[in-house]
Design a protein around this motif. Structure first.
Motif, PDB file in Angstrom:
ATOM      1  N   PHE A 195       0.852  -1.185   0.000  1.00  0.00           N
ATOM      2  CA  PHE A 195       0.000   0.000   0.000  1.00  0.00           C
ATOM      3  C   PHE A 195       0.891   1.238   0.000  1.00  0.00           C
ATOM      4  O   PHE A 195       1.629   1.486   0.949  1.00  0.00           O
ATOM      5  N   MET A 196       0.811   2.017  -1.073  1.00  0.00           N
ATOM      6  CA  MET A 196       1.629   3.227  -1.195  1.00  0.00           C
ATOM      7  C   MET A 196       0.817   4.395  -1.736  1.00  0.00           C
ATOM      8  O   MET A 196       1.379   5.399  -2.164  1.00  0.00           O
ATOM      9  N   GLY A 197      -0.498   4.259  -1.698  1.00  0.00           N
ATOM     10  CA  GLY A 197      -1.324   5.262  -2.345  1.00  0.00           C
ATOM     11  C   GLY A 197      -1.409   6.570  -1.602  1.00  0.00           C
ATOM     12  O   GLY A 197      -1.303   7.644  -2.180  1.00  0.00           O
ATOM     13  N   TRP A 198      -1.628   6.486  -0.316  1.00  0.00           N
ATOM     14  CA  TRP A 198      -1.792   7.682   0.501  1.00  0.00           C
ATOM     15  C   TRP A 198      -0.933   7.520   1.746  1.00  0.00           C
ATOM     16  O   TRP A 198      -0.416   6.436   2.019  1.00  0.00           O
ATOM     17  N   VAL A 199      -0.782   8.605   2.485  1.00  0.00           N
ATOM     18  CA  VAL A 199       0.089   8.557   3.657  1.00  0.00           C
ATOM     19  C   VAL A 199      -0.692   7.953   4.826  1.00  0.00           C
ATOM     20  O   VAL A 199      -1.195   8.660   5.697  1.00  0.00           O
ATOM     21  N   HIS A 200      -0.837   6.633   4.773  1.00  0.00           N
ATOM     22  CA  HIS A 200      -1.487   5.878   5.841  1.00  0.00           C
ATOM     23  C   HIS A 200      -0.440   5.010   6.528  1.00  0.00           C
ATOM     24  O   HIS A 200       0.293   4.274   5.859  1.00  0.00           O
ATOM     25  N   GLY A 201      -0.402   5.047   7.853  1.00  0.00           N
ATOM     26  CA  GLY A 201       0.499   4.168   8.576  1.00  0.00           C
ATOM     27  C   GLY A 201       0.034   2.723   8.520  1.00  0.00           C
ATOM     28  O   GLY A 201      -1.128   2.431   8.237  1.00  0.00           O
ATOM     29  N   GLY A 202       0.950   1.812   8.790  1.00  0.00           N
ATOM     30  CA  GLY A 202       0.644   0.388   8.725  1.00  0.00           C
ATOM     31  C   GLY A 202       0.159  -0.200  10.028  1.00  0.00           C
ATOM     32  O   GLY A 202      -0.293  -1.345  10.074  1.00  0.00           O
ATOM     33  N   GLY A 203       0.239   0.575  11.131  1.00  0.00           N
ATOM     34  CA  GLY A 203      -0.147   0.017  12.422  1.00  0.00           C
ATOM     35  C   GLY A 203       0.810  -1.075  12.866  1.00  0.00           C
ATOM     36  O   GLY A 203       1.839  -1.324  12.236  1.00  0.00           O
ATOM     37  N   SER A 204       0.474  -1.731  13.963  1.00  0.00           N
ATOM     38  CA  SER A 204       1.294  -2.837  14.458  1.00  0.00           C
ATOM     39  C   SER A 204       0.446  -3.729  15.334  1.00  0.00           C
ATOM     40  O   SER A 204      -0.633  -3.329  15.821  1.00  0.00           O
TER      41      SER A 204
ATOM     42  N   ASN B 252      11.677  14.445  -1.824  1.00  0.00           N
ATOM     43  CA  ASN B 252      12.110  15.113  -0.606  1.00  0.00           C
ATOM     44  C   ASN B 252      12.208  14.168   0.579  1.00  0.00           C
ATOM     45  O   ASN B 252      13.168  14.206   1.342  1.00  0.00           O
ATOM     46  N   LEU B 253      11.198  13.334   0.748  1.00  0.00           N
ATOM     47  CA  LEU B 253      11.148  12.413   1.884  1.00  0.00           C
ATOM     48  C   LEU B 253      10.821  11.016   1.396  1.00  0.00           C
ATOM     49  O   LEU B 253      11.693  10.285   0.948  1.00  0.00           O
ATOM     50  N   ASN B 254       9.546  10.669   1.461  1.00  0.00           N
ATOM     51  CA  ASN B 254       9.124   9.296   1.186  1.00  0.00           C
ATOM     52  C   ASN B 254       8.125   9.205   0.051  1.00  0.00           C
ATOM     53  O   ASN B 254       7.546   8.139  -0.170  1.00  0.00           O
ATOM     54  N   ILE B 255       7.888  10.305  -0.671  1.00  0.00           N
ATOM     55  CA  ILE B 255       6.880  10.322  -1.730  1.00  0.00           C
ATOM     56  C   ILE B 255       7.571  10.467  -3.079  1.00  0.00           C
ATOM     57  O   ILE B 255       8.398  11.362  -3.275  1.00  0.00           O
ATOM     58  N   VAL B 256       7.206   9.578  -3.999  1.00  0.00           N
ATOM     59  CA  VAL B 256       7.780   9.595  -5.346  1.00  0.00           C
ATOM     60  C   VAL B 256       6.647   9.791  -6.346  1.00  0.00           C
ATOM     61  O   VAL B 256       5.690   9.018  -6.373  1.00  0.00           O
ATOM     62  N   CYS B 257       6.746  10.831  -7.174  1.00  0.00           N
ATOM     63  CA  CYS B 257       5.761  11.123  -8.201  1.00  0.00           C
ATOM     64  C   CYS B 257       6.407  10.911  -9.563  1.00  0.00           C
ATOM     65  O   CYS B 257       7.388  11.579  -9.899  1.00  0.00           O
ATOM     66  N   PHE B 258       5.855  10.005 -10.333  1.00  0.00           N
ATOM     67  CA  PHE B 258       6.435   9.669 -11.637  1.00  0.00           C
ATOM     68  C   PHE B 258       5.310   9.247 -12.574  1.00  0.00           C
ATOM     69  O   PHE B 258       4.136   9.204 -12.183  1.00  0.00           O
TER      70      PHE B 258
ATOM     71  N   ALA C 273       3.563   6.764  -1.921  1.00  0.00           N
ATOM     72  CA  ALA C 273       3.910   7.279  -0.596  1.00  0.00           C
ATOM     73  C   ALA C 273       4.278   6.097   0.290  1.00  0.00           C
ATOM     74  O   ALA C 273       3.433   5.269   0.611  1.00  0.00           O
ATOM     75  N   ILE C 274       5.537   6.025   0.674  1.00  0.00           N
ATOM     76  CA  ILE C 274       6.045   4.858   1.402  1.00  0.00           C
ATOM     77  C   ILE C 274       6.042   5.185   2.888  1.00  0.00           C
ATOM     78  O   ILE C 274       6.880   5.946   3.370  1.00  0.00           O
ATOM     79  N   VAL C 275       5.079   4.615   3.607  1.00  0.00           N
ATOM     80  CA  VAL C 275       4.869   4.920   5.014  1.00  0.00           C
ATOM     81  C   VAL C 275       4.911   3.662   5.878  1.00  0.00           C
ATOM     82  O   VAL C 275       5.262   3.712   7.051  1.00  0.00           O
ATOM     83  N   ASN C 276       4.571   2.531   5.296  1.00  0.00           N
ATOM     84  CA  ASN C 276       4.423   1.284   6.042  1.00  0.00           C
ATOM     85  C   ASN C 276       5.782   0.708   6.435  1.00  0.00           C
ATOM     86  O   ASN C 276       6.679   0.569   5.595  1.00  0.00           O
ATOM     87  N   HIS C 277       5.936   0.358   7.693  1.00  0.00           N
ATOM     88  CA  HIS C 277       7.189  -0.233   8.174  1.00  0.00           C
ATOM     89  C   HIS C 277       7.449  -1.609   7.584  1.00  0.00           C
ATOM     90  O   HIS C 277       8.575  -2.130   7.662  1.00  0.00           O
ATOM     91  N   ARG C 278       6.430  -2.226   6.970  1.00  0.00           N
ATOM     92  CA  ARG C 278       6.597  -3.557   6.372  1.00  0.00           C
ATOM     93  C   ARG C 278       7.114  -3.496   4.935  1.00  0.00           C
ATOM     94  O   ARG C 278       7.558  -4.508   4.385  1.00  0.00           O
ATOM     95  N   THR C 279       7.030  -2.344   4.290  1.00  0.00           N
ATOM     96  CA  THR C 279       7.415  -2.225   2.888  1.00  0.00           C
ATOM     97  C   THR C 279       8.905  -2.484   2.717  1.00  0.00           C
ATOM     98  O   THR C 279       9.730  -2.040   3.516  1.00  0.00           O
ATOM     99  N   ASP C 280       9.241  -3.222   1.637  1.00  0.00           N
ATOM    100  CA  ASP C 280      10.638  -3.581   1.391  1.00  0.00           C
ATOM    101  C   ASP C 280      10.954  -3.401  -0.092  1.00  0.00           C
ATOM    102  O   ASP C 280      10.078  -3.046  -0.894  1.00  0.00           O
ATOM    103  N   ILE C 281      12.192  -3.679  -0.450  1.00  0.00           N
ATOM    104  CA  ILE C 281      12.639  -3.508  -1.832  1.00  0.00           C
ATOM    105  C   ILE C 281      11.789  -4.324  -2.791  1.00  0.00           C
ATOM    106  O   ILE C 281      11.458  -3.871  -3.890  1.00  0.00           O
TER     107      ILE C 281
END
Length: 500
Positions: free
Chosen positions: A95-104, A415-421, A461-469
């Motif tokens: 999930f990278m669509g919006w700036v939503h945290g992944g929770g835990s 700038n941070l964690n958001i990539v627009c392409f 938008a990469i916000v989730n702590h689970r996201t990887d390469i």
């Protein structure tokens, strides 16, 4: 003639209750629910990020008001089959669509404990409010605010930004504004933010009584930060016109590209012009926990107020917004409303003033602080900061992949964690819009779109702590595959076969 209800004589025997008749039975089902949700999180990568809701499932939620009881197990079965599989998907690493945290899982367990206590954090003297006060103290420490600073949990930064406008309004107009409204003096007040600021700032101006026309949206520079020179010039023009500038709203992580305004320069300008300096730090403010990102937030410690969401980069389950105000007295002056039923005492349950209801509009408030407290205590700020740093490193990796692929085009600085392409194609706006929907419906990933200078962008938008390469690679491959297919469709439409 008034009809009076006749009182039914009460017996000492047990009456109606919502407690279970068999505690052992609900305990067993509760354990099963907990196990299922832990499994749901632990195996999240094996499922689609998101999937469309079938008509037959949606139809089940059009039934009438339930008049009679149902078995809890049957209700839970509906949740398992019809709700859980069709959630937003922000728990998923794709999930990278919006700036939503992944929770835990930790936050989920804390939410369960908070629900069991069922505490109302509007006020009074009980330990859950002390937990919230500890989070306030910790947040002051994070941002270098003084001991007199106040803070309060709210639903999210949209509400926190609105409350900051209300506090700044009270500070500018004095106590009479709460009784008499804005008046002629209030009608002259003007607020400043950038064109890249979140839309909730305009909404806050509307709700606070100023009207959105009182908001000046200042141009941005090439890095998508507010143009400080243009801001200074607009303030001067407004003063010359008889208006009264009183508030600047900076962005620490803009919604489109994650840009951070020059907070130190804005702080200096606000001191010089005697303006309230507020920072909308919905997700970016927590970058203060990252040794790599903290220098980019220099100046945030000089803000008069900061709005942020622990449920984004703090990875706390929704919702856990927060407002921090440098001057606690001004904060209280904006919201405190004495009432007989809120009488404060020096001892007993009505002790413990100041109460949270003195700092915001809500008297009924849930125990949002507990899941935040569990998250901070369990993981510590260093680990949370490392997660934030990792999100930005993954964004840099995606940026590099985009720059290395001739079929893709980077549309904004990272700038941070958001990539627009976007995918290069004829009628690129249409093609890229279809690409995003195709990928969402595939369940592989969930990017979103935004528009930059008239060009529709794929926004990750990469916000989730689970996201990887591997999740970044899956997104890129999906964009390339869907892009090739959609570009071919456009060419076929534009160049139909010749009639024979």
């Amino acid at each position: 003639m008034t009809t009076r209800l006749r009182a039914t004589p009460l017996q000492s025997t047990a009456g109606p209750t919502l407690d279970p008749g068999d505690w052992a039975e609900i305990r067993a089902l509760g354990h099963r629910m907990l196990d299922d949700m832990i499994d749901h999180i632990a195996t999240i990568r094996a499922r689609p990020v998101w999937q469309p809701i079938p008509d037959v499932v949606r139809a089940q939620f059009r039934e009438g008001l339930p008049r009679q009881p149902s078995e809890l197990e049957d209700v839970y079965r509906v949740f398992s089959n019809c709700i859980a599989p069709y959630a937003t998907g922000n728990v998923h690493p794709g999930f990278m669509g919006w700036v939503h945290g992944g929770g835990s899982a930790v936050g989920m367990l804390a939410e369960m404990l908070a629900a069991g206590l069922n505490a109302n954090l509007g006020g009074r003297d009980h330990m859950p409010i002390e937990v919230e006060r500890q989070i306030v103290a910790w947040t002051r420490e994070m941002f270098g605010f003084p001991a007199g600073a106040s803070g309060i949990f709210v639903t999210g930064t949209s509400m926190a930004n609105l409350m900051a406008v209300v506090v700044a309004r009270r500070s500018a107009l004095g106590r009479d504004v709460r009784q008499h409204g804005l008046g002629e003096e209030g009608a002259r007040l003007t607020v400043y933010t950038s064109k890249a600021a979140h839309g909730c700032i305009s909404k806050a101006m509307d709700i606070a009584g100023f009207g959105s026309d009182a908001l000046r949206c200042i141009a941005i520079d090439q890095a998508h930060r507010i143009d400080v020179a243009a801001l200074r010039a607009q303030i001067a023009r407004d003063r010359e016109s008889g208006l009264r500038p009183f508030l600047v709203v900076a962005s620490a992580g803009t919604v489109d590209v994650g840009a951070i305004d020059d907070l130190a320069a804005l702080a200096a300008l606000c001191r010089e012009e005697q303006l309230w300096f507020h920072v909308d730090g919905a997700f970016g403010a927590l970058g203060i926990l990252s040794d790599v990102l903290a220098p980019r937030l220099a100046g945030i410690e000089q803000a008069d107020s900061i709005a942020l969401d622990f449920h984004k980069w703090g990875q706390v389950p929704y919702d856990a917004g927060f407002l921090l105000v440098r001057d606690g007295e001004r904060h209280r002056d904006a919201f405190a409303a004495p009432a007989a039923y809120l009488q404060r005492e020096t001892r007993g349950l009505a002790a413990g003033s100041v109460w949270p209801c003195d700092l915001g509009p809500d008297l009924s408030r849930g125990f949002r602080a507990l899941k935040t407290w569990f998250t901070l205590k369990t993981f510590g700020t260093e680990k949370l900061g490392a997660v934030i740093t990792r999100c930005c490193a993954l964004a840099s990796y995606l940026e590099a992949r985009v720059l290395a692929e001739p079929r893709l085009e980077l549309l904004a600085p990272v700038n941070l964690n958001i990539v627009c392409f976007r995918y290069r194609a004829d009628d690129a706006n249409t093609v890229n819009g279809e690409i995003v929907i195709d990928i969402q419906e595939s369940g592989v990933a969930a990017p979103s779109t935004t528009v930059l200078d008239g060009r529709l962008a794929i926004r990750a938008a990469i916000v989730n702590h689970r996201t990887d390469i591997c999740d970044i690679d899956a997104l890129v491959e999906a964009v390339l595959a869907c892009g090739a297919r959609r570009a071919a469709d456009v060419m076929e439409i534009e160049s139909p076969p010749l009639a024979t």
